[in-house]
Design a protein around this motif. Structure first.
Motif, PDB file in Angstrom:
ATOM      1  N   TYR A 164      20.619  26.320  37.106  1.00  0.00           N
ATOM      2  CA  TYR A 164      20.200  26.424  35.707  1.00  0.00           C
ATOM      3  C   TYR A 164      21.337  26.908  34.793  1.00  0.00           C
ATOM      4  O   TYR A 164      21.106  27.249  33.645  1.00  0.00           O
ATOM      5  CB  TYR A 164      18.989  27.346  35.579  1.00  0.00           C
ATOM      6  CG  TYR A 164      17.724  26.797  36.226  1.00  0.00           C
ATOM      7  CD1 TYR A 164      17.128  25.629  35.740  1.00  0.00           C
ATOM      8  CD2 TYR A 164      17.138  27.428  37.328  1.00  0.00           C
ATOM      9  CE1 TYR A 164      15.978  25.118  36.329  1.00  0.00           C
ATOM     10  CE2 TYR A 164      15.980  26.911  37.914  1.00  0.00           C
ATOM     11  CZ  TYR A 164      15.411  25.759  37.415  1.00  0.00           C
ATOM     12  OH  TYR A 164      14.266  25.260  38.002  1.00  0.00           O
TER      13      TYR A 164
ATOM     14  N   MET B 285      18.975  22.409  27.268  1.00  0.00           N
ATOM     15  CA  MET B 285      17.970  23.250  26.614  1.00  0.00           C
ATOM     16  C   MET B 285      17.555  22.657  25.263  1.00  0.00           C
ATOM     17  O   MET B 285      16.375  22.649  24.918  1.00  0.00           O
ATOM     18  CB  MET B 285      18.505  24.666  26.413  1.00  0.00           C
ATOM     19  CG  MET B 285      18.531  25.466  27.698  1.00  0.00           C
ATOM     20  SD  MET B 285      19.276  27.091  27.516  1.00  0.00           S
ATOM     21  CE  MET B 285      18.907  27.779  29.138  1.00  0.00           C
TER      22      MET B 285
ATOM     23  N   GLN C 195      12.572  33.808  28.753  1.00  0.00           N
ATOM     24  CA  GLN C 195      13.325  32.584  28.433  1.00  0.00           C
ATOM     25  C   GLN C 195      13.792  32.592  26.975  1.00  0.00           C
ATOM     26  O   GLN C 195      13.765  31.561  26.306  1.00  0.00           O
ATOM     27  CB  GLN C 195      12.487  31.325  28.704  1.00  0.00           C
ATOM     28  CG  GLN C 195      12.286  31.049  30.177  1.00  0.00           C
ATOM     29  CD  GLN C 195      11.706  29.668  30.464  1.00  0.00           C
ATOM     30  OE1 GLN C 195      11.600  28.810  29.591  1.00  0.00           O
ATOM     31  NE2 GLN C 195      11.330  29.438  31.713  1.00  0.00           N
ATOM     32  N   SER C 196      14.196  33.758  26.520  1.00  0.00           N
ATOM     33  CA  SER C 196      14.433  33.883  25.081  1.00  0.00           C
ATOM     34  C   SER C 196      15.753  34.558  24.783  1.00  0.00           C
ATOM     35  O   SER C 196      16.540  34.873  25.682  1.00  0.00           O
ATOM     36  CB  SER C 196      13.298  34.684  24.460  1.00  0.00           C
ATOM     37  OG  SER C 196      13.503  36.047  24.754  1.00  0.00           O
TER      38      SER C 196
ATOM     39  N   ARG D 118      11.599  25.115  32.747  1.00  0.00           N
ATOM     40  CA  ARG D 118      12.837  25.908  32.731  1.00  0.00           C
ATOM     41  C   ARG D 118      13.975  24.915  32.848  1.00  0.00           C
ATOM     42  O   ARG D 118      13.800  23.833  33.406  1.00  0.00           O
ATOM     43  CB  ARG D 118      12.808  26.814  33.960  1.00  0.00           C
ATOM     44  CG  ARG D 118      13.974  27.724  34.175  1.00  0.00           C
ATOM     45  CD  ARG D 118      13.744  28.478  35.480  1.00  0.00           C
ATOM     46  NE  ARG D 118      14.809  29.430  35.749  1.00  0.00           N
ATOM     47  CZ  ARG D 118      14.887  30.161  36.869  1.00  0.00           C
ATOM     48  NH1 ARG D 118      13.960  30.045  37.802  1.00  0.00           N
ATOM     49  NH2 ARG D 118      15.861  31.002  37.052  1.00  0.00           N
ATOM     50  N   THR D 119      15.152  25.248  32.368  1.00  0.00           N
ATOM     51  CA  THR D 119      16.210  24.249  32.499  1.00  0.00           C
ATOM     52  C   THR D 119      17.615  24.809  32.435  1.00  0.00           C
ATOM     53  O   THR D 119      17.828  25.991  32.149  1.00  0.00           O
ATOM     54  CB  THR D 119      16.058  23.135  31.441  1.00  0.00           C
ATOM     55  OG1 THR D 119      16.804  21.996  31.876  1.00  0.00           O
ATOM     56  CG2 THR D 119      16.584  23.586  30.085  1.00  0.00           C
TER      57      THR D 119
ATOM     58  N   MET E  69      13.799  21.475  24.370  1.00  0.00           N
ATOM     59  CA  MET E  69      13.089  22.073  23.232  1.00  0.00           C
ATOM     60  C   MET E  69      12.676  20.967  22.252  1.00  0.00           C
ATOM     61  O   MET E  69      11.587  21.008  21.682  1.00  0.00           O
ATOM     62  CB  MET E  69      13.966  23.127  22.550  1.00  0.00           C
ATOM     63  CG  MET E  69      13.280  23.840  21.399  1.00  0.00           C
ATOM     64  SD  MET E  69      11.639  24.517  21.815  1.00  0.00           S
ATOM     65  CE  MET E  69      12.006  26.245  22.111  1.00  0.00           C
TER      66      MET E  69
ATOM     67  N   GLU F 113      12.793  34.764  33.472  1.00  0.00           N
ATOM     68  CA  GLU F 113      12.960  33.309  33.398  1.00  0.00           C
ATOM     69  C   GLU F 113      11.698  32.574  33.863  1.00  0.00           C
ATOM     70  O   GLU F 113      11.685  31.348  33.906  1.00  0.00           O
ATOM     71  CB  GLU F 113      14.149  32.869  34.255  1.00  0.00           C
ATOM     72  CG  GLU F 113      15.486  33.250  33.667  1.00  0.00           C
ATOM     73  CD  GLU F 113      15.770  32.531  32.363  1.00  0.00           C
ATOM     74  OE1 GLU F 113      16.161  31.363  32.405  1.00  0.00           O
ATOM     75  OE2 GLU F 113      15.580  33.142  31.297  1.00  0.00           O
TER      76      GLU F 113
ATOM     77  N   ASN G 104       9.649  29.974  16.470  1.00  0.00           N
ATOM     78  CA  ASN G 104      10.629  30.738  17.249  1.00  0.00           C
ATOM     79  C   ASN G 104      11.869  31.064  16.431  1.00  0.00           C
ATOM     80  O   ASN G 104      12.474  32.133  16.587  1.00  0.00           O
ATOM     81  CB  ASN G 104      10.995  29.991  18.533  1.00  0.00           C
ATOM     82  CG  ASN G 104      10.041  30.332  19.656  1.00  0.00           C
ATOM     83  OD1 ASN G 104      10.020  31.465  20.132  1.00  0.00           O
ATOM     84  ND2 ASN G 104       9.226  29.378  20.057  1.00  0.00           N
TER      85      ASN G 104
ATOM     86  N   LYS H  31      19.954  29.910  23.435  1.00  0.00           N
ATOM     87  CA  LYS H  31      19.123  29.996  24.640  1.00  0.00           C
ATOM     88  C   LYS H  31      17.791  29.283  24.389  1.00  0.00           C
ATOM     89  O   LYS H  31      17.148  29.500  23.364  1.00  0.00           O
ATOM     90  CB  LYS H  31      18.901  31.480  24.978  1.00  0.00           C
ATOM     91  CG  LYS H  31      17.845  31.756  26.015  1.00  0.00           C
ATOM     92  CD  LYS H  31      18.385  31.728  27.429  1.00  0.00           C
ATOM     93  CE  LYS H  31      17.250  31.972  28.430  1.00  0.00           C
ATOM     94  NZ  LYS H  31      17.657  31.746  29.812  1.00  0.00           N
ATOM     95  N   SER H  32      17.398  28.435  25.316  1.00  0.00           N
ATOM     96  CA  SER H  32      16.156  27.649  25.222  1.00  0.00           C
ATOM     97  C   SER H  32      16.099  26.792  23.953  1.00  0.00           C
ATOM     98  O   SER H  32      15.019  26.429  23.504  1.00  0.00           O
ATOM     99  CB  SER H  32      14.916  28.553  25.287  1.00  0.00           C
ATOM    100  OG  SER H  32      14.876  29.240  26.519  1.00  0.00           O
TER     101      SER H  32
END
Ligand code: ADP
Length: 560
Positions: free
Chosen positions: A108, A510, A256-257, A504-505, A514, A182, A528, A545-546
């Protein structure tokens, strides 16, 4: 004139000068000591390392150029106060920080930051204590650097294993805290790590310290706790017993943030069930997957299947036992006949179902009868306990994993190809035969189009499956790497078109993923971004991230 610059990192974050970097890092060195700072100034430092000896500068399983995601420096805080100091300093010049716990994050992105030039904040090096194991409440409180293996060793060393078990993923070297944030999975009844977390402590982007859930309620003051720093104060008695506390439940925005740096995490541990038996059910045909999944759904829903079992493709097991060359001289994807031969040679099915029974013998027997009866309608299925299989069997490894004993055997499948590296593609599937089969067929076909073997597994949660496609590639073969990039991008697109999304990635995709979670004009990402900009106005924590970018970064310019 200005004094000569002491350090010249290979890469700087956007908009920052070497002077900014030097000023920042000298302050950090003064705080944490030179032994806790590594500056990446030379290409010689960009070594892929190994799983057992990971490096934190970049992703060892690079699917783009090796140094595409590269840190300027790696900094290891010694305590929560250091984290707060570094965060406050970073705010002054909008210096991006990328927190990691152990930094393996295999498949990842490793420890690499999404924005090159970020400082990797190595939370695990010094903050690695098991702070508490509470037998009565069946939970633990850990710092970021506690690996699954270390927590296991702690239970053994303190004679607690007869009381409490932990849950481990396939490999024992990851962090309990990083994996839970995660939303990673393991294979005991407590396999959903995020579900089992209870109580977080987080350094917010402004340097403030937060405890979530019941942790927000102070423990009554006592003479011996007076004057303690917040991070050292005892937690509320219910902080690791009741996850929600009062008011908005904010834990989710720290998973995941890029909303904070997690410094402590409570995790529920499983009471020793008083008996255990692992098993393997082999399914002979490729399309047996369909019927098996429909058999599994009601069993898992009503908890006759007590743990997170897995339906593994033959090549995942084969790859644990040997590399591709040991089975075939082919370089192209193996054919149906090849797979049948391998299955026969290993005495396995085309799919192999690994599960376990927990509890005293009478309970195990009753459950085993139920499970066996349900599967027996399928022609050719066979049932095995570990002692019925060869000494090196995958069942003997899973036997440990499903009772929370860490192992490293699953590392071997990465060597399926020479210079083996891997990338995970992880869509969610309904526990329904037709869906599983469609997802398998689609991912298998695309793998083959990329010239790769399909290697994968379905891990069965309460109401869904994490379908983990293990994309193994030769990282020295640049043509193959290009195909891997095509493969994952195409898979994401194909899956979204079918209403399937990933849990998850990897860093490199990412943004794309998204972009698929875009219901109603992308309200999810927009919300977000509102949160991100409110909580982290200078965009210092893990930008991108993400796929969540702070306002100071242009989405369009940064998107991959
Ligand atoms: P592992 O422990 O499995 O090797 P990492 O330590 O690499 O995993 O963590 C995986 C990811 O989780 C990181 O890339 C980061 O995005 C996030 N993460 C890990 N630890 C923290 C932390 N303490 N605070 C915030 N995010 C974290």
């Amino acid at each position: 004139s200005a004094p000569p610059l002491k350090f010249r990192p290979l890469v700087l974050p956007p908009k920052l000068t070497n002077g900014d970097f030097n000023e920042f890092i000298l302050d950090v060195i003064e705080l944490v000591g030179a032994e806790n700072v590594e500056i990446i100034t030379s290409k010689d430092q960009i070594q892929d390392g190994t799983y057992m000896n990971p490096k934190h500068s970049h992703d060892p399983h690079h699917i783009l150029e090796q140094d595409f995601f590269l840190a300027s420096a790696i900094v290891a805080p010694r305590n929560v106060g250091d984290v707060q100091f570094i965060v406050r300093l970073a705010n002054k010049i909008s210096f991006p920080l990328w927190p990691i716990s152990i930094g393996r994050n295999s498949g990842y992105g490793g420890a690499a930051p999404r924005v090159s030039g970020s400082i990797v904040v190595d939370m695990g090096k010094n903050l690695n204590k098991v702070l508490e194991v509470n037998v009565e409440g069946a939970y633990c409180l850990v710092e970021p650097g506690v690996t699954f293996h270390a927590l296991y060793d702690y239970l053994v060393a303190n004679n607690l294993q007869d009381k409490l078990w932990l849950d481990v993923p396939d490999l024992g070297g990851g962090s309990v805290l990083g994996n839970a944030t995660e939303r990673g999975v393991g294979y005991t009844p407590y396999g959903d790590h995020w579900m089992m977390h209870c109580g977080m402590e987080v350094v917010l982007p402004n340097g403030e310290l937060l405890r979530t859930g019941m942790g927000a309620l102070p423990d009554p003051k006592r003479p011996e706790t007076m004057g303690m720093k917040p991070e050292d104060q005892p937690w509320n008695k219910a902080a690791h017993l009741f996850p929600y506390g009062f008011g908005p439940y904010v834990d989710g925005i720290f998973s995941q943030s890029n909303m904070g740096i997690v410094t402590k995490l409570g995790m529920w541990l499983m009471p020793n069930p008083g008996g255990y038996q692992s098993y393997l059910i082999t399914l002979p045909k490729d399309d047996d997957l369909k019927q098996a999944v429909d058999i599994i759904r009601p069993l898992r829903l009503n908890m006759a299947l007590q743990n997170v079992p897995t339906i593994r493709h033959i090549l995942l097991d084969a790859a644990v036992l040997g590399n591709k060359a040991s089975y075939s001289s082919k370089t192209e994807p193996l054919s149906d006949e090849d797979l049948n031969k391998i299955a026969e040679k290993l005495n396995l099915g085309r799919w192999n179902f690994y599960g376990a029974l927990y509890g005293p013998e009478r309970i195990r027997n009753a459950l085993w009868e139920t499970i066996k009866e349900a599967f027996s309608v399928m022609p050719g299925v066979e049932f095995y306990f570990p002692e019925d299989t060869p000494k090196n069997s995958v069942l003997r490894v899973r036997d440990k994993t499903m009772q929370g004993i860490p192992t490293y055997d699953e590392l071997k499948w990465i060597d399926w190809l020479p210079n083996g590296a891997h990338l995970f593609f992880s869509p969610i599937a309904k526990v329904a035969g037709e869906d599983a089969m469609m997802q398998y067929r689609l991912t298998q076909r695309r793998c083959q189009e990329a010239g790769l073997d399909f290697i994968g597994t379905f891990t069965v949660g309460m109401r869904e499956m994490h379908h983990i496609v293990c994309i193994v590639f030769n990282k020295k073969d640049l043509t193959q790497k290009k195909k891997v990039q095509w493969l994952i991008r195409t898979l994401i697109e194909d899956c979204a078109a079918n209403g399937w999304g990933e849990y998850r990635t990897h860093l490199a995709v990412m943004d794309q993923i998204m972009g698929t979670y875009n219901w109603n004009n992308g309200s999810f990402l927009k919300f977000n971004e509102i949160l991100k900009n409110a909580v982290d106005p200078n965009g210092i924590i893990a930008p991108g991230k993400s796929g969540v970018w702070p306002k100071s970064y242009s989405q369009i310019a940064w998107k991959l």
